[in-house]
Design an enzyme around this catalytic site. Structure first.
Site: not given
Ligand code: FRU
Length: 476
Positions: A44, A46-47, A106-107, A167-168, A221
């Site tokens: 998978l 994602n960001d 994480y991001s 986060r992020d 986020e």
């Molecule tokens: C957004 C999120 C971020 C986090 C990441 C984890 O899609 O939830 O807030 O850092 O994905 O994969």
């Protein structure tokens, strides 16, 4: 092939490499793969993370759980490109192998300083009593060597009025100071945007919460800030906004705010706001400065916890194409970066109400609406198609996936509508890349990113409500 059951918080080690190679070979046969969108070679994605133009090339990083098409232990994947159209896969950039990031890297974003690229990320750390927020940094040199900093985590813990959900990191420079934005959930369960400052990117002081004059849901986020045509634009993904007829139809939303960030008074002076995209599958985009400081953005081509047909083929999601950001009539426009034109052959003109395509990787361009009140275009085959329509009387633009045989994410509805632009004529650009579709209206004044798993996957027929003229360009 036989799939292994791997515990959710497993990080990739040498002993897994052979299995991952087998998985990648399995995924390479998937019938849903794109040609010009970035997608995970297995597992998978994602960001997008750490997007940058560094040392003469684009470096894109992304959230990646390689073992399964589910959210699990997040690593940072990495790929590079000189021209935004051909990409080279790199080694995993960040593996969560330290105690302080035991539940994933994480991001976050990146910033260049003294010839080094600083990669900021959230070190995900869960306890029985919730999360302890930790922000960390790794440094990449011009040879591509990446090292986590010995001072990690560079921010440990939460301000007293915030929950553990913070986060992020998004780091930027203004007037010789570094700033970091963080998305958060307050103890009162409101989305919050936090600001820290630093002189050296390693020691960070908390400045407080930036006041945003809008509903921020229960959690923010992936916040980001970018200057576009002389204005500040904040892009962020709030969770928990109530669905409205023409907005916030996806599980989670992504908004932009145009105006001025007033750091002294810790507030954002808002001039205009809207959703960044109106499609079904768009979340957690990241803004960044490309070559020649061009403001750009890439988004996760997905949202929330969807179940998709590609799960059976052991991969899930991807990224949007790189978009260029501009302001038009005070709004944020996001349109495919011009570099990607090189991917397509010369324009094949058409003048007709039906086209049979030669492949399922193409870009089609035409105008809609002139002299006709309601116009539509359908893409697919008999009984298996999606539709884009314009209602100039009600001033609504709609994408409808209800006539696709393979329906996905049905809980969030099968149609997406947005206000039209009160124009007599619309310029439409549609990019179809097998299961990835991106639509742009008037060069990105509106956009729709969405997935579409047509059963008849090699050729499409495109039908217009009226005879139309335009061009179709195939991916080379
Ligand atoms: C957004 C999120 C971020 C986090 C990441 C984890 O899609 O939830 O807030 O850092 O994905 O994969």
């Amino acid at each position: 092939m036989r799939f292994k059951k791997i515990e959710k918080y497993t990080y990739v080690e040498e002993k897994h490499m052979q299995y991952l190679e087998e998985l990648k070979r399995f995924v390479a046969d998937s019938k849903y793969l794109p040609k010009y969108h970035i997608y995970p070679k297995c597992g998978l994605m994602n960001d997008p993370n750490g997007l940058s133009y560094f040392n003469g090339e684009y470096n894109f990083f992304y959230q990646w759980f390689p073992f399964e098409p589910n959210h699990g232990m997040k690593h940072w994947g990495h790929c590079t490109s000189k021209d935004l159209s051909t990409w080279e896969d790199k080694e995993i950039a960040l593996t969560p192998d330290m105690e302080y990031e035991k539940n994933g890297c994480y991001s976050g974003n990146s910033i260049e300083k003294d010839g080094l690229l600083y990669l900021f990320y959230t070190a995900n750390y869960k306890t029985d009593n919730g999360k302890i927020p930790k922000q960390a940094v790794a440094v990449m040199d011009k040879e591509g060597n990446i090292k986590k900093h010995i001072n990690n985590p560079v921010i440990d813990g939460a301000p007293s009025d915030m929950s553990g959900e913070i986060r992020d990191p998004f780091v930027f420079i203004k007037n010789d100071s570094y700033y970091m934005l963080l998305g958060a959930k307050s103890k009162k369960e409101k989305g919050a945007l936090l600001l820290y400052t630093s002189k050296n990117l390693l020691n960070w002081d908390y400045r407080g919460e930036i006041y945003l004059p809008i509903d921020t849901g229960y959690m923010i986020e992936c916040p980001g800030l970018i200057e576009v045509d002389g204005k500040d634009v904040i892009i962020f993904s709030p969770m928990g906004l109530k669905k409205e007829a023409l907005r916030y139809q996806n599980q989670f939303a992504t908004l932009y705010l145009v105006g001025k960030l007033d750091i002294e008074n810790m507030k954002f002076d808002l001039e205009y706001m809207d959703e960044v995209d109106n499609g079904f599958d768009f979340y957690a985009p990241q803004a960044f400065y490309g070559k020649d400081n061009k403001p750009m953005m890439v988004s996760w081509f997905g949202c929330g916890e969807q179940v998709l047909p590609s799960d059976n083929e052991m991969w899930k999601h991807g990224l949007t194409m790189p978009h260029t950001l501009k302001l038009k009539e005070g709004r944020l426009c996001n349109f495919v970066s011009e570099e990607l034109n090189d991917l397509f052959d010369d324009k094949n003109r058409f003048s007709s109400n039906t086209i049979k395509t030669k492949s399922n990787h193409y870009h089609i361009q035409f105008n809609m609406c002139k002299d006709n009140k309601n116009t539509w275009v359908i893409v697919g085959n008999d009984n298996d198609y999606w539709e884009l329509s314009f209602d100039t009387i009600k001033n609504i633009i709609q994408v409808d996936r209800s006539n696709l045989k393979l329906k996905v994410d049905t809980l969030n509805g099968l149609k997406r509508c947005t206000e039209g632009l009160n124009k007599e004529e619309y310029k439409v650009d549609i990019y179809v890349d097998n299961s990835f579709v991106e639509i742009f209206i008037n060069e990105g004044m509106k956009s729709f990113a969405f997935r579409c798993f047509n059963l008849s996957d090699k050729e499409h027929s495109i039908k217009f409500s009226h005879t139309n003229e335009g061009s179709i360009n195939y991916c080379k």
